[in-house]
Design a protein around this motif. Structure first.
Motif, PDB file in Angstrom:
ATOM      1  N   ALA A 248       0.516  -1.041  -0.259  1.00 44.34           N
ATOM      2  CA  ALA A 248      -0.514   0.256   0.055  1.00 44.34           C
ATOM      3  C   ALA A 248       0.835   1.302   0.118  1.00 44.34           C
ATOM      4  N   SER A 249       0.448   1.833  -0.539  1.00 47.05           N
ATOM      5  CA  SER A 249       1.637   3.537  -0.911  1.00 47.05           C
ATOM      6  C   SER A 249       0.804   4.513  -1.683  1.00 47.05           C
ATOM      7  N   SER A 250       1.117   5.648  -1.364  1.00 42.96           N
ATOM      8  CA  SER A 250       0.492   6.957  -1.781  1.00 42.96           C
ATOM      9  C   SER A 250       1.295   7.625  -3.327  1.00 42.96           C
ATOM     10  N   ASP A 251       2.361   8.181  -2.682  1.00 42.67           N
ATOM     11  CA  ASP A 251       3.418   8.687  -3.217  1.00 42.67           C
ATOM     12  C   ASP A 251       2.567  10.285  -2.747  1.00 42.67           C
ATOM     13  N   ALA A 252       2.783  10.288  -1.281  1.00 47.94           N
ATOM     14  CA  ALA A 252       2.687  11.763  -0.801  1.00 47.94           C
ATOM     15  C   ALA A 252       3.491  12.798  -0.787  1.00 47.94           C
TER      16      ALA A 252
END
Length: 487
Positions: free
Chosen positions: A375-379
């Motif tokens: 799970a990852s967002s690139d925030a």
């Protein structure tokens, strides 16, 4: 002599138990979460009436309430009616893209129940990053554990300031050695690397025992990345592109563009055609083979699916609560024209929703084939409307929308990253020997993934943040975000 009744014996035994307990030494370093329901993410079950005991940053005992063979704890957290699960991970963020960003970003992860993050590239020095890590470990700074994985190596001229650049395979070897000497424990490949230099980087990273993360460079096929042993693929688009019968033709177009007199402009023009080509030439049988190969090679993927909302124009309203903890000048920056959106032609905008659905379909195929998802967002402040902490929760809900069960989605943010990036022996479970990174929820996340929004307590490295502390943290962040602009 009068016989004692069973009732009297029981009463005396109980009094003795109380007396014995009161004579025991209290362990001031021991904390108990009492009467909680433990969510076993791996098995998908919830065990009620449990105690969790931890000392400093490590869980030392779990079991039925009141049965711990340990001294009395110095502190107790009331877990009755709550659900305990491991703290969440975000496996792709950028918290150091500006010098001020850690001050806002790091508390936001705790505020949303994220106790570990993997930072994939910074615009500040490695030493400065390590200083922030040390401040978190010592308790001087509120924030999650940070896995620093941003030793970026790009092809010329480099996509971002401060990146290492390698023009030849020989330079690629030197950049990997430079990363190792600096103290990096992994290497990140980036988009402009040519095939020969990328393969040299992969081989040298393997020789030095450094995992290879990052983009699959635009001039490299997914099959090349698999054969090179890339450990984690960042972003999902290259997997979907590999399901096109025209992947090699698109790669050839990139190679021509990068060899032109104006490589960046030529590359942008070339890449603008790829979404349409992929959409028209995606092949289901080929895709099954591609994702099966990823699973067989045990290559993990950090999908960052929420990035697509930016291109679809699904921007939050100004009054969105997530916006209120972002400094006003960053909000203003997000509202300005963006080069990434500028590359979206009318034809691309027209097919964008269908292309996103194709990514989702490919994601589900890859998950069902056994590919490891992280799970990852690139925030980052550099990435408009991708919020530190909050966007990871949106990402998990998207996985469920696509067709994963809540349990499967939770595994991508607990078990998988713990095994991939954690210390030896970490497994993303609540059990003795694991990190005291725990969140307490008011509802069961195995039944509804949105329960992860119902935070009551966050425990990070053994530090307890109850609901009042979390509310104070949020109020402080909002106040600072508005004051920041005034300054």
């Amino acid at each position: 002599m009068r016989r004692f009744t069973k009732w009297a014996v029981a009463v005396i035994a109980g009094l003795c138990l109380v007396a014995c307990r009161t004579n025991e030494d209290v362990d001031p370093g021991l904390t108990r979460i009492s009467g909680v329901t433990i969510v076993d993410v791996s098995d998908g079950v919830a065990r009620s009436d449990q105690d969790i005991l931890f000392r400093e940053d490590q869980i030392v005992w779990t079991g039925e309430t009141g049965q711990a063979p340990l001294p009395l704890p110095g502190h107790t957290v009331d877990g009755r009616g709550l659900f305990a699960m491991p703290g969440l991970w975000d496996s792709h963020v950028h918290v150091f893209s500006t010098e001020e960003e850690p001050n806002f970003a790091l508390p936001l992860y705790i505020l949303h129940g994220l106790t570990s993050i993997r930072d994939m590239g910074a615009l500040i020095s490695f030493d400065d990053q390590m200083e922030v890590n040390a401040e978190i470990r010592s308790g001087e700074r509120i924030g999650p554990r940070i896995i620093n994985a941003g030793a970026m190596i790009d092809g010329p001229p480099g996509s971002w300031p401060g990146q290492m650049v390698a023009t030849t395979p020989e330079e690629g070897l030197l950049r990997v050695r430079e990363a190792a000497q600096t103290g990096w424990r992994s290497v990140k490949a980036y988009s402009l690397l040519d095939r020969a230099t990328y393969l040299a980087i992969a081989a040298e990273a393997d020789e030095l025992g450094l995992p290879l993360y990052g983009h699959v460079p635009e001039g490299v096929t997914l099959a090349d990345a698999v054969a090179a042993g890339q450990d984690v693929i960042e972003h999902f688009g290259r997997v979907t592109k590999a399901c096109s019968t025209e992947e090699q033709a698109m790669i050839d177009g990139v190679i021509v563009a990068l060899g032109s007199d104006a490589p960046f402009q030529a590359l942008m023009a070339e890449m603008a055609t790829h979404a349409i080509t992929t959409l028209e030439t995606w092949d289901a049988d080929l895709c099954q083979s591609v994702v099966g190969g990823l699973a067989e090679a045990n290559i993990a993927i950090a999908p960052t699916l929420m990035v697509s909302d930016f291109y679809l124009g699904n921007d939050p309203e100004p009054e969105d609560l997530r916006m209120q903890t972002v400094p006003l000048r960053i909000r203003a920056q997000w509202g300005e024209p963006d080069f990434r959106r500028a590359a979206m032609t009318e034809d691309l905008l027209a097919i964008a929703p269908e292309a996103v659905r194709q990514d989702w379909q490919t994601f589900k195929l890859a998950h069902d084939a056994g590919a490891v998802m992280l799970a990852s967002s690139d925030a980052a402040f550099l990435n408009p409307f991708l919020f530190h902490g909050a966007t990871l929760i949106d990402e998990l809900e998207r996985y469920v929308e696509i067709g994963l069960t809540p349990q499967e989605a939770l595994i991508t943010a607990t078990v998988n990253p713990s095994v991939q990036f954690g210390s030896p022996g970490e497994n993303g479970q609540i059990e003795p020997g694991q990190r005291a990174d725990i969140i307490l929820l008011r509802a069961n996340p195995l039944k509804d993934i949105s329960a992860v929004r119902q935070l009551q307590v966050v425990i990070a490295l053994g530090r307890v943040f109850d609901r009042a502390a979390l509310d104070d943290m949020e109020a402080t962040l909002r106040k600072r975000a508005n004051a920041d602009a005034a300054e």
